[in-house]
Design a protein around this motif. Sequence first.
Motif, PDB file in Angstrom:
ATOM      1  N   ARG A   9     -15.246  -1.561   3.193  1.00  0.00           N
ATOM      2  CA  ARG A   9     -15.784  -2.754   2.536  1.00  0.00           C
ATOM      3  C   ARG A   9     -16.640  -3.576   3.491  1.00  0.00           C
ATOM      4  O   ARG A   9     -17.716  -4.055   3.120  1.00  0.00           O
ATOM      5  N   PHE A  10     -16.164  -3.741   4.718  1.00  0.00           N
ATOM      6  CA  PHE A  10     -16.903  -4.515   5.705  1.00  0.00           C
ATOM      7  C   PHE A  10     -18.229  -3.837   6.036  1.00  0.00           C
ATOM      8  O   PHE A  10     -19.280  -4.483   6.119  1.00  0.00           O
ATOM      9  N   ALA A  11     -18.191  -2.512   6.236  1.00  0.00           N
ATOM     10  CA  ALA A  11     -19.410  -1.776   6.581  1.00  0.00           C
ATOM     11  C   ALA A  11     -20.422  -1.809   5.440  1.00  0.00           C
ATOM     12  O   ALA A  11     -21.619  -2.039   5.672  1.00  0.00           O
ATOM     13  N   LEU A  12     -19.972  -1.586   4.210  1.00  0.00           N
ATOM     14  CA  LEU A  12     -20.898  -1.625   3.076  1.00  0.00           C
ATOM     15  C   LEU A  12     -21.456  -3.027   2.862  1.00  0.00           C
ATOM     16  O   LEU A  12     -22.638  -3.192   2.549  1.00  0.00           O
ATOM     17  N   GLY A  13     -20.624  -4.032   3.039  1.00  0.00           N
ATOM     18  CA  GLY A  13     -21.101  -5.410   2.915  1.00  0.00           C
ATOM     19  C   GLY A  13     -22.126  -5.747   3.978  1.00  0.00           C
ATOM     20  O   GLY A  13     -23.158  -6.389   3.699  1.00  0.00           O
ATOM     21  N   GLY A  14     -21.884  -5.310   5.219  1.00  0.00           N
ATOM     22  CA  GLY A  14     -22.845  -5.544   6.291  1.00  0.00           C
ATOM     23  C   GLY A  14     -24.149  -4.809   6.060  1.00  0.00           C
ATOM     24  O   GLY A  14     -25.237  -5.361   6.280  1.00  0.00           O
ATOM     25  N   LEU A  15     -24.068  -3.570   5.583  1.00  0.00           N
ATOM     26  CA  LEU A  15     -25.267  -2.790   5.286  1.00  0.00           C
ATOM     27  C   LEU A  15     -26.083  -3.445   4.172  1.00  0.00           C
ATOM     28  O   LEU A  15     -27.308  -3.545   4.270  1.00  0.00           O
ATOM     29  N   ALA A  16     -25.404  -3.903   3.126  1.00  0.00           N
ATOM     30  CA  ALA A  16     -26.109  -4.566   2.035  1.00  0.00           C
ATOM     31  C   ALA A  16     -26.749  -5.869   2.502  1.00  0.00           C
ATOM     32  O   ALA A  16     -27.841  -6.233   2.045  1.00  0.00           O
ATOM     33  N   THR A  17     -26.124  -6.573   3.425  1.00  0.00           N
ATOM     34  CA  THR A  17     -26.691  -7.806   3.964  1.00  0.00           C
ATOM     35  C   THR A  17     -27.953  -7.518   4.775  1.00  0.00           C
ATOM     36  O   THR A  17     -28.950  -8.237   4.676  1.00  0.00           O
ATOM     37  N   VAL A  18     -27.918  -6.454   5.575  1.00  0.00           N
ATOM     38  CA  VAL A  18     -29.104  -6.062   6.343  1.00  0.00           C
ATOM     39  C   VAL A  18     -30.240  -5.677   5.400  1.00  0.00           C
ATOM     40  O   VAL A  18     -31.398  -6.075   5.605  1.00  0.00           O
ATOM     41  N   ILE A  19     -29.931  -4.934   4.364  1.00  0.00           N
ATOM     42  CA  ILE A  19     -30.959  -4.549   3.388  1.00  0.00           C
ATOM     43  C   ILE A  19     -31.524  -5.782   2.696  1.00  0.00           C
ATOM     44  O   ILE A  19     -32.742  -5.877   2.479  1.00  0.00           O
ATOM     45  N   ALA A  20     -30.668  -6.750   2.365  1.00  0.00           N
ATOM     46  CA  ALA A  20     -31.152  -7.995   1.751  1.00  0.00           C
ATOM     47  C   ALA A  20     -32.077  -8.740   2.707  1.00  0.00           C
ATOM     48  O   ALA A  20     -33.081  -9.321   2.273  1.00  0.00           O
ATOM     49  N   GLY A  21     -31.768  -8.722   4.001  1.00  0.00           N
ATOM     50  CA  GLY A  21     -32.653  -9.351   4.982  1.00  0.00           C
ATOM     51  C   GLY A  21     -34.005  -8.673   5.054  1.00  0.00           C
ATOM     52  O   GLY A  21     -35.046  -9.331   5.155  1.00  0.00           O
ATOM     53  N   LEU A  22     -34.012  -7.351   4.988  1.00  0.00           N
ATOM     54  CA  LEU A  22     -35.279  -6.615   4.983  1.00  0.00           C
ATOM     55  C   LEU A  22     -36.089  -6.900   3.723  1.00  0.00           C
ATOM     56  O   LEU A  22     -37.309  -7.040   3.775  1.00  0.00           O
ATOM     57  N   ILE A  23     -35.413  -6.991   2.603  1.00  0.00           N
ATOM     58  CA  ILE A  23     -36.089  -7.340   1.344  1.00  0.00           C
ATOM     59  C   ILE A  23     -36.665  -8.742   1.431  1.00  0.00           C
ATOM     60  O   ILE A  23     -37.790  -8.995   0.984  1.00  0.00           O
ATOM     61  N   ALA A  24     -35.936  -9.665   2.035  1.00  0.00           N
ATOM     62  CA  ALA A  24     -36.426 -11.038   2.197  1.00  0.00           C
ATOM     63  C   ALA A  24     -37.654 -11.079   3.097  1.00  0.00           C
ATOM     64  O   ALA A  24     -38.566 -11.886   2.865  1.00  0.00           O
ATOM     65  N   ASP A  25     -37.713 -10.224   4.112  1.00  0.00           N
ATOM     66  CA  ASP A  25     -38.893 -10.172   4.974  1.00  0.00           C
ATOM     67  C   ASP A  25     -40.127  -9.700   4.216  1.00  0.00           C
ATOM     68  O   ASP A  25     -41.232 -10.172   4.457  1.00  0.00           O
ATOM     69  N   VAL A  26     -39.926  -8.756   3.304  1.00  0.00           N
ATOM     70  CA  VAL A  26     -41.061  -8.189   2.577  1.00  0.00           C
ATOM     71  C   VAL A  26     -41.468  -9.055   1.397  1.00  0.00           C
ATOM     72  O   VAL A  26     -42.648  -9.379   1.218  1.00  0.00           O
ATOM     73  N   TRP A  27     -40.519  -9.456   0.557  1.00  0.00           N
ATOM     74  CA  TRP A  27     -40.847 -10.141  -0.690  1.00  0.00           C
ATOM     75  C   TRP A  27     -40.500 -11.624  -0.710  1.00  0.00           C
ATOM     76  O   TRP A  27     -40.630 -12.268  -1.744  1.00  0.00           O
ATOM     77  N   GLY A  28     -39.977 -12.151   0.363  1.00  0.00           N
ATOM     78  CA  GLY A  28     -39.690 -13.581   0.436  1.00  0.00           C
ATOM     79  C   GLY A  28     -38.217 -13.899   0.266  1.00  0.00           C
ATOM     80  O   GLY A  28     -37.430 -13.080  -0.215  1.00  0.00           O
ATOM     81  N   PRO A  29     -37.837 -15.132   0.638  1.00  0.00           N
ATOM     82  CA  PRO A  29     -36.423 -15.504   0.616  1.00  0.00           C
ATOM     83  C   PRO A  29     -35.826 -15.621  -0.782  1.00  0.00           C
ATOM     84  O   PRO A  29     -34.621 -15.432  -0.949  1.00  0.00           O
TER      85      PRO A  29
END
Length: 88
Positions: free
Chosen positions: A21-41
């Motif tokens: 759960r911790f690893a998947l949550g951390g991975l999803a958070t990193v992906i959300a950060g990458l999405i925020a870099d590309v398409w905005g916050p």
Amino acid sequence: MIVRANLSAFKQAHWYEFVVRFALGGLATVIAGLIADVWGPAVGGLFLAFPAIFCASATLIERHERTRKEHKGLQGKKRGRDAAALSE
């Protein structure tokens, strides 16, 4: 309404389930950060809710439900076959 914590759920889970759960949550958070870099916050914020909603809850629910039903003597395959036989 009185809010209470049910700590017995911790006894039902294994340590590696929390790691998953911790690893998947951390991975999803990193992906959300990458999405925020590309398409905005604003768009990244929508995806940032994903780990809290999905990863922490849906990763192991199916296994716990199957185990709970097996303890009650319910076999999923047999029940599925019986339901399919009745539907025709």
